[in-house]
Write an enzyme that holds these catalytic residues in place. Structure first.
Site, PDB file in Angstrom:
ATOM      1  N   GLY A   1       0.836  -1.195   0.000  1.00  0.00           N
ATOM      2  CA  GLY A   1       0.000   0.000   0.000  1.00  0.00           C
ATOM      3  C   GLY A   1       0.870   1.242   0.000  1.00  0.00           C
ATOM      4  O   GLY A   1       2.000   1.208   0.494  1.00  0.00           O
TER       5      GLY A   1
ATOM      6  N   GLN B   1       3.381   9.851   0.742  1.00  0.00           N
ATOM      7  CA  GLN B   1       4.653   9.121   0.871  1.00  0.00           C
ATOM      8  C   GLN B   1       5.599   9.387  -0.297  1.00  0.00           C
ATOM      9  O   GLN B   1       6.789   9.107  -0.219  1.00  0.00           O
ATOM     10  CB  GLN B   1       4.401   7.612   1.010  1.00  0.00           C
ATOM     11  CG  GLN B   1       3.715   7.251   2.324  1.00  0.00           C
ATOM     12  CD  GLN B   1       3.475   5.769   2.437  1.00  0.00           C
ATOM     13  OE1 GLN B   1       2.471   5.249   1.981  1.00  0.00           O
ATOM     14  NE2 GLN B   1       4.416   5.057   3.038  1.00  0.00           N
TER      15      GLN B   1
ATOM     16  N   CYS C   1       5.968  -0.218   7.148  1.00  0.00           N
ATOM     17  CA  CYS C   1       5.602   0.934   6.328  1.00  0.00           C
ATOM     18  C   CYS C   1       6.800   1.323   5.469  1.00  0.00           C
ATOM     19  O   CYS C   1       7.928   1.352   5.964  1.00  0.00           O
ATOM     20  CB  CYS C   1       5.201   2.090   7.237  1.00  0.00           C
ATOM     21  SG  CYS C   1       4.751   3.583   6.357  1.00  0.00           S
ATOM     22  N   LEU C   2       6.550   1.636   4.206  1.00  0.00           N
ATOM     23  CA  LEU C   2       7.644   2.017   3.314  1.00  0.00           C
ATOM     24  C   LEU C   2       8.315   3.315   3.779  1.00  0.00           C
ATOM     25  O   LEU C   2       9.467   3.565   3.442  1.00  0.00           O
ATOM     26  CB  LEU C   2       7.137   2.166   1.872  1.00  0.00           C
ATOM     27  CG  LEU C   2       6.668   0.859   1.205  1.00  0.00           C
ATOM     28  CD1 LEU C   2       6.072   1.142  -0.159  1.00  0.00           C
ATOM     29  CD2 LEU C   2       7.805  -0.147   1.097  1.00  0.00           C
TER      30      LEU C   2
ATOM     31  N   HIS D   1      -4.417   1.729   7.670  1.00  0.00           N
ATOM     32  CA  HIS D   1      -3.012   2.190   7.753  1.00  0.00           C
ATOM     33  C   HIS D   1      -2.783   3.312   6.728  1.00  0.00           C
ATOM     34  O   HIS D   1      -2.227   4.363   7.060  1.00  0.00           O
ATOM     35  CB  HIS D   1      -2.084   1.000   7.480  1.00  0.00           C
ATOM     36  CG  HIS D   1      -0.626   1.358   7.370  1.00  0.00           C
ATOM     37  ND1 HIS D   1       0.330   0.896   8.238  1.00  0.00           N
ATOM     38  CD2 HIS D   1       0.044   2.140   6.479  1.00  0.00           C
ATOM     39  CE1 HIS D   1       1.514   1.383   7.904  1.00  0.00           C
ATOM     40  NE2 HIS D   1       1.376   2.140   6.827  1.00  0.00           N
ATOM     41  N   GLU D   2      -3.238   3.080   5.496  1.00  0.00           N
ATOM     42  CA  GLU D   2      -3.015   4.079   4.436  1.00  0.00           C
ATOM     43  C   GLU D   2      -3.816   5.347   4.698  1.00  0.00           C
ATOM     44  O   GLU D   2      -3.349   6.458   4.435  1.00  0.00           O
ATOM     45  CB  GLU D   2      -3.374   3.503   3.063  1.00  0.00           C
ATOM     46  CG  GLU D   2      -2.562   2.292   2.636  1.00  0.00           C
ATOM     47  CD  GLU D   2      -1.061   2.481   2.761  1.00  0.00           C
ATOM     48  OE1 GLU D   2      -0.578   3.617   2.618  1.00  0.00           O
ATOM     49  OE2 GLU D   2      -0.372   1.489   3.040  1.00  0.00           O
TER      50      GLU D   2
ATOM     51  N   HIS E   1      -2.172   7.774   6.898  1.00  0.00           N
ATOM     52  CA  HIS E   1      -1.183   8.624   6.219  1.00  0.00           C
ATOM     53  C   HIS E   1      -1.813   9.938   5.760  1.00  0.00           C
ATOM     54  O   HIS E   1      -1.178  10.988   5.783  1.00  0.00           O
ATOM     55  CB  HIS E   1      -0.596   7.910   4.990  1.00  0.00           C
ATOM     56  CG  HIS E   1       0.511   6.958   5.308  1.00  0.00           C
ATOM     57  ND1 HIS E   1       1.687   7.350   5.913  1.00  0.00           N
ATOM     58  CD2 HIS E   1       0.631   5.620   5.107  1.00  0.00           C
ATOM     59  CE1 HIS E   1       2.469   6.281   6.067  1.00  0.00           C
ATOM     60  NE2 HIS E   1       1.852   5.220   5.589  1.00  0.00           N
TER      61      HIS E   1
HETATM   62 ZN    ZN Z   1       2.637   3.307   5.588  1.00  0.00          ZN
END
Ligand code: ZN
Length: 172
Positions: free
Chosen positions: A46, A51, A94-95, A136-137, A140
């Site tokens: 995701g 991000q 998480c990226l 989660h997304e 963000h």
């Molecule tokens: Zn994330």
């Protein structure tokens, strides 16, 4: 399509609240294409637009485990309509918080309303990993990271670790 740079914690941009978009046009589709390619390249499931430094309420996702059968999902201006009171625990990463993982509790089901890749209004009932990933997304978009659910001590240890890594990289 182009691979964009994923920004990592600590970075003030990640704490910014993303703005809704007016609709889905060529620019938004190009952004979603880039985001998807960036996400696949980084082996993520995701990615939110912030991000890659774009404060728009846009998310891409693909939770299919089959490498050969990609199932990309696009969420524009997503809104959670319903959340289950029951919680589920998943180990999240998480990226934007590289190489850090933690078990996080979230509502196990949710209903999300959004525009798809073509700007059509959709309603999705999600459970399991999909529900966790959506939440989660969507965090963000509010400037929230999964490490914010951890204790202050644990969170600051992670941020310290990530800052150290960054400063080493800058010296090279
Ligand atoms: Zn994330």
């Amino acid at each position: 399509m182009a691979i964009r740079t994923i920004i990592t914690e600590p970075n003030k941009l990640l704490r910014q609240i993303s703005k809704p978009v007016n609709g889905v046009g060529k620019d938004e589709q190009k952004l979603m294409d880039d985001m998807l390619e960036t996400m696949y390249d980084a082996n993520g499931i995701g990615l939110a637009a912030i991000q890659v430094g774009v404060p728009k309420r846009i998310i891409v996702m693909d939770i299919s485990k089959d490498e050969t059968k990609k199932e990309p999902r696009y969420f524009v201006n997503p809104v959670i309509k319903n959340k289950d009171t029951e919680k589920a625990t998943y180990e999240e990463g998480c990226l934007s918080v590289p190489n850090q993982f933690a078990e996080i509790d979230r509502p196990c089901k949710c209903e999300v309303e959004y525009l798809d890749y073509h700007g059509e209004k959709k309603l999705l009932k999600a459970d399991g990993l999909l529900a966790t990933c959506i939440q989660h997304e969507m965090d963000h978009l509010e400037g929230i990271l999964f490490i914010d659910y951890l204790s202050k001590l644990k969170r600051s240890m992670i941020i310290k670790k990530l800052s150290k890594k960054k400063s080493t990289a800058a010296v090279l």
